[in-house]
Design an enzyme around this catalytic site. Sequence first.
Site, PDB file in Angstrom:
ATOM      1  N   SER A 192      28.881   3.070   1.904  1.00  0.00           N
ATOM      2  CA  SER A 192      28.537   3.541   0.310  1.00  0.00           C
ATOM      3  C   SER A 192      30.370   4.187   0.119  1.00  0.00           C
ATOM      4  O   SER A 192      29.730   4.973   0.004  1.00  0.00           O
ATOM      5  CB  SER A 192      27.610   3.692  -0.821  1.00  0.00           C
ATOM      6  OG  SER A 192      26.667   2.600  -0.200  1.00  0.00           O
ATOM      7  N   ASN A 202      24.603  11.707  -4.816  1.00  0.00           N
ATOM      8  CA  ASN A 202      23.881  12.161  -5.579  1.00  0.00           C
ATOM      9  C   ASN A 202      23.241  13.673  -4.803  1.00  0.00           C
ATOM     10  O   ASN A 202      23.480  13.740  -3.225  1.00  0.00           O
ATOM     11  CB  ASN A 202      21.994  11.318  -5.533  1.00  0.00           C
ATOM     12  CG  ASN A 202      21.592  10.920  -4.618  1.00  0.00           C
ATOM     13  OD1 ASN A 202      22.295  10.254  -3.585  1.00  0.00           O
ATOM     14  ND2 ASN A 202      20.356  11.797  -3.796  1.00  0.00           N
ATOM     15  N   GLU A 242      13.856  10.680  -0.068  1.00  0.00           N
ATOM     16  CA  GLU A 242      13.030  11.239   0.653  1.00  0.00           C
ATOM     17  C   GLU A 242      12.077  12.070  -0.174  1.00  0.00           C
ATOM     18  O   GLU A 242      11.965  11.384  -1.594  1.00  0.00           O
ATOM     19  CB  GLU A 242      13.893  12.551   1.430  1.00  0.00           C
ATOM     20  CG  GLU A 242      14.882  11.687   2.516  1.00  0.00           C
ATOM     21  CD  GLU A 242      16.122  11.409   1.791  1.00  0.00           C
ATOM     22  OE1 GLU A 242      16.299  11.543   1.440  1.00  0.00           O
ATOM     23  OE2 GLU A 242      16.498  10.744   2.572  1.00  0.00           O
ATOM     24  N   HIS A 277      21.065  -1.319   9.092  1.00  0.00           N
ATOM     25  CA  HIS A 277      20.337   0.031   9.470  1.00  0.00           C
ATOM     26  C   HIS A 277      19.634  -0.373   9.699  1.00  0.00           C
ATOM     27  O   HIS A 277      18.838  -1.210   9.664  1.00  0.00           O
ATOM     28  CB  HIS A 277      20.286  -0.031   7.456  1.00  0.00           C
ATOM     29  CG  HIS A 277      21.222   0.652   6.628  1.00  0.00           C
ATOM     30  ND1 HIS A 277      22.405  -0.833   5.962  1.00  0.00           N
ATOM     31  CD2 HIS A 277      21.558   1.820   6.157  1.00  0.00           C
ATOM     32  CE1 HIS A 277      23.198   0.851   5.156  1.00  0.00           C
ATOM     33  NE2 HIS A 277      22.952   1.190   5.543  1.00  0.00           N
TER      34      HIS A 277
HETATM   35  N1  HPA Z   1      19.038  10.365   0.505  1.00  0.00           N
HETATM   36  C1  HPA Z   1      18.814   8.753   1.340  1.00  0.00           C
HETATM   37  N2  HPA Z   1      20.137   8.057   0.958  1.00  0.00           N
HETATM   38  C2  HPA Z   1      21.079   8.616   0.877  1.00  0.00           C
HETATM   39  C3  HPA Z   1      21.029   9.174  -0.809  1.00  0.00           C
HETATM   40  C4  HPA Z   1      19.347  10.217  -0.290  1.00  0.00           C
HETATM   41  O1  HPA Z   1      19.208  11.283  -1.644  1.00  0.00           O
HETATM   42  N3  HPA Z   1      21.374   8.738  -1.309  1.00  0.00           N
HETATM   43  C5  HPA Z   1      22.434   8.217  -0.879  1.00  0.00           C
HETATM   44  N4  HPA Z   1      21.746   7.457   0.767  1.00  0.00           N
END
Ligand code: HPA
Length: 265
Positions: free
Chosen positions: A32, A228, A186, A87
């Site tokens: 991404s 993020n 998470e 994945h």
């Molecule tokens: N956690 C896991 N995978 C992710 C996150 C995250 O906060 N952001 C983008 N991929």
Amino acid sequence: MTNPFDLASEAAAKIAELSGIQNHDIALTLGSGWAKAADLIGETVATIDATQIPGFLPPAVHGHVATIRSVKLPSGKYALILGARSHYYEGHGVRQVAHGVRTAAATGAKIMILTNGAGGIKETWKPGTPVLISDHINLTADSPLEGAKFVDLTDLYSSRLRAIARTVDASLDEGVYCQFRGPHYETPAEVQMAKHIGGHIVGMSTALEAIAAREAGMEILGLSLITNLAAGIQKTPLSHEEVIQAGKDAEVRISGLLAEIVSKL
Ligand code: HPA
């Protein structure tokens, strides 16, 4: 079931046939936010629908690209770009997860660049920050290796390649990537656990691929785009749309950075 290394050899042979390029030097998995690097690193010689190559499946996630490209770098070397990553959370098993890097190795690639979008634990990282992966903690409780293969993972994310990346951008920070199984994000408590055990980045890919790449003898460069702050570090709920948007916003900048790094390899 076909042996995973035979399947990777078949895939590499098909890539050679469809691209006309017998050997690749470098391979990249673009996660991404990183996809534009494919246009910037050199001249595309072939674009192949990944599903034409033995062992590759269509991507499960909207926003991911399912192409394999052969790109001629200005140096004359060839890069194989894997736009399609399987994945672990898709549930097709570790062989499927490792197939891309094993195929890359079978095409001759000696360097594997693994990129992803991920959550940041360090509060100083703003969404859009690219970070070098210095090491990982594999929280999937799984391995892509089968049988008694005792592979050394010291300096898994090559300090030589990280140093090269820093010649392009001296301000690049680095951190330990924790691979969770996903596909849920998470919990804040899991993020705190990751922090306490030495993690700085949380995500759902890369660690298992890096292990398979090391088994195959490749040198690895890992890069995360912080899309993020991880759950509980950021106070608002996480969303896939936010992750994709942060990737889009940062894409031009970080893809340019990656292209420059590739030009030095
Ligand atoms: N956690 C896991 N995978 C992710 C996150 C995250 O906060 N952001 C983008 N991929």
